[in-house]
Design an enzyme around this catalytic site. Structure first.
Site, mmCIF file in Angstrom:
data_model
loop_
_atom_site.group_PDB
_atom_site.id
_atom_site.type_symbol
_atom_site.label_atom_id
_atom_site.label_comp_id
_atom_site.label_asym_id
_atom_site.label_seq_id
_atom_site.Cartn_x
_atom_site.Cartn_y
_atom_site.Cartn_z
ATOM 1 N N HIS A 154 1.409 -20.276 12.064
ATOM 2 C CA HIS A 154 0.100 -19.945 12.716
ATOM 3 C C HIS A 154 0.115 -18.438 12.233
ATOM 4 O O HIS A 154 0.553 -17.809 11.433
ATOM 5 C CB HIS A 154 0.610 -19.751 14.251
ATOM 6 C CG HIS A 154 0.336 -21.042 14.778
ATOM 7 N ND1 HIS A 154 -0.922 -21.527 15.242
ATOM 8 C CD2 HIS A 154 1.280 -22.018 15.351
ATOM 9 C CE1 HIS A 154 -0.772 -22.544 15.727
ATOM 10 N NE2 HIS A 154 0.599 -22.999 15.806
ATOM 11 N N HIS A 155 -1.022 -17.947 12.577
ATOM 12 C CA HIS A 155 -1.744 -16.482 12.417
ATOM 13 C C HIS A 155 -0.615 -15.584 12.810
ATOM 14 O O HIS A 155 0.009 -15.700 13.961
ATOM 15 C CB HIS A 155 -3.017 -16.272 12.938
ATOM 16 C CG HIS A 155 -3.309 -16.495 14.468
ATOM 17 N ND1 HIS A 155 -2.710 -15.532 15.460
ATOM 18 C CD2 HIS A 155 -3.725 -17.541 15.169
ATOM 19 C CE1 HIS A 155 -3.229 -16.226 16.554
ATOM 20 N NE2 HIS A 155 -3.685 -17.363 16.327
ATOM 21 N N LYS A 158 -0.207 -14.516 16.698
ATOM 22 C CA LYS A 158 0.234 -15.808 17.898
ATOM 23 C C LYS A 158 1.558 -15.129 18.803
ATOM 24 O O LYS A 158 2.410 -14.812 18.068
ATOM 25 C CB LYS A 158 0.532 -16.993 17.350
ATOM 26 C CG LYS A 158 0.806 -17.971 18.405
ATOM 27 C CD LYS A 158 0.724 -19.348 17.529
ATOM 28 C CE LYS A 158 0.750 -20.564 19.058
ATOM 29 N NZ LYS A 158 -0.296 -20.389 19.775
ATOM 30 N N THR A 165 1.786 -26.583 20.733
ATOM 31 C CA THR A 165 1.439 -27.806 19.973
ATOM 32 C C THR A 165 3.017 -28.439 19.452
ATOM 33 O O THR A 165 3.329 -29.477 19.436
ATOM 34 C CB THR A 165 0.593 -27.526 18.644
ATOM 35 O OG1 THR A 165 -0.626 -27.294 19.144
ATOM 36 C CG2 THR A 165 0.348 -28.878 17.878
#
Length: 267
Positions: A154-155, A158, A165
């Site tokens: 993820h970026h 986060k 998820t």
């Protein structure tokens, strides 16, 4: 055709803006209101002018007004705001869809709060992710002696780790193995790390860049590896999924629902 009036909590956040644009372009729904925090300089302004789409409602900081003018409300904010929305939804008898993530939201027992409204909470409104979860559950059941590893990217901004998820996918794997989910987590780099049991689910987390969302679920034996992957190519995916879920939820009787319930109903 009467369009469904949808209110959006956090309408000027990244996800909120996508929702405003997606709903405004829909023939089945329209934005009935957009909520921001009290003191936001955009209060009273035309939402469409701020976001850049065809939406004529004014931005509000009144949660009560938002619910009163909406058939259903969508919120992607934080656990504290989620709890406020649940209380207001119960008071106004309006359906609520939440995509709020984080440990505090994950640990909430929504059945303790939801009494008289349709409510759906999910950490991912993507149809693809929820289909992947079904595949993972089936694979975990059939490949009962394979190791299971979940990896995510993820970026850098986060906050929650593992992501909501990854937890959806981990719960699906635990269900397929018929083991308690809380007992099935094995996170790399923790002091509790020990030799991995076949029925534990390993999580590996990477962070970087500005706009990434990538998940892999690997089933590994001594002879082979089966690799499931979901990669988000456009974040509008989540706005589209939320709109579909809201249009379904608004027709349901009171109760606590999941994306699996919705997908089973539309099969």
């Amino acid at each position: 055709m009467t369009r469904v009036n949808i209110g959006i909590v956090g309408c000027l956040g990244k996800q909120g803006r996508r929702l405003v644009s997606e709903i405004s372009a829909s023939p089945y729904a329209q934005v009935s209101g957009g909520l921001v925090r009290s003191g936001n300089p955009h209060v009273g302004q035309i939402l469409g002018e701020v976001v850049g789409c065809d939406c004529s409602v004014k931005i509000t900081d009144s949660l009560e007004h938002l619910f009163e003018t909406s058939d259903i409300v969508i919120e992607f904010t934080n656990p504290d705001m989620l709890l406020e929305c649940i209380k207001m939804a119960e008071q106004k008898k309006k359906p609520l869809l939440s995509g709020t993530t984080g440990p505090a939201a994950t640990e909430m027992v929504f059945e303790d709060y939801i009494k008289s409204i349709p409510f759906l909470w999910t950490t991912n409104v993507s149809f693809g992710v929820n289909i992947l979860a079904k595949l993972v559950q089936e694979a975990a059941k059939k490949l009962f002696d394979y190791d299971i590893e979940i990896w995510e990217m993820h970026h850098r901004y986060k906050k929650d780790s593992p992501s909501g998820t990854s937890l959806i996918l981990g719960k699906a794997a635990a269900k397929g193995r018929n083991v308690p989910f809380q007992m099935a987590q094995y996170v790399r780099g923790t002091p509790q790390e020990a030799r991995k049991d076949v029925n534990t689910i390993g999580y590996s987390v990477s962070r970087g860049g500005a706009d990434l969302s990538d998940h892999r679920v690997m089933f590994v034996s001594d002879e082979e590896m089966i690799d499931f992957n979901h990669r988000t190519l456009n974040k509008n995916l989540y706005a589209k999924g939320a709109l579909k879920a809201a249009l379904w939820l608004v027709k349901q009787p009171p109760g606590v629902y999941t994306m699996s319930d919705m997908m089973a109903a539309v099969e």
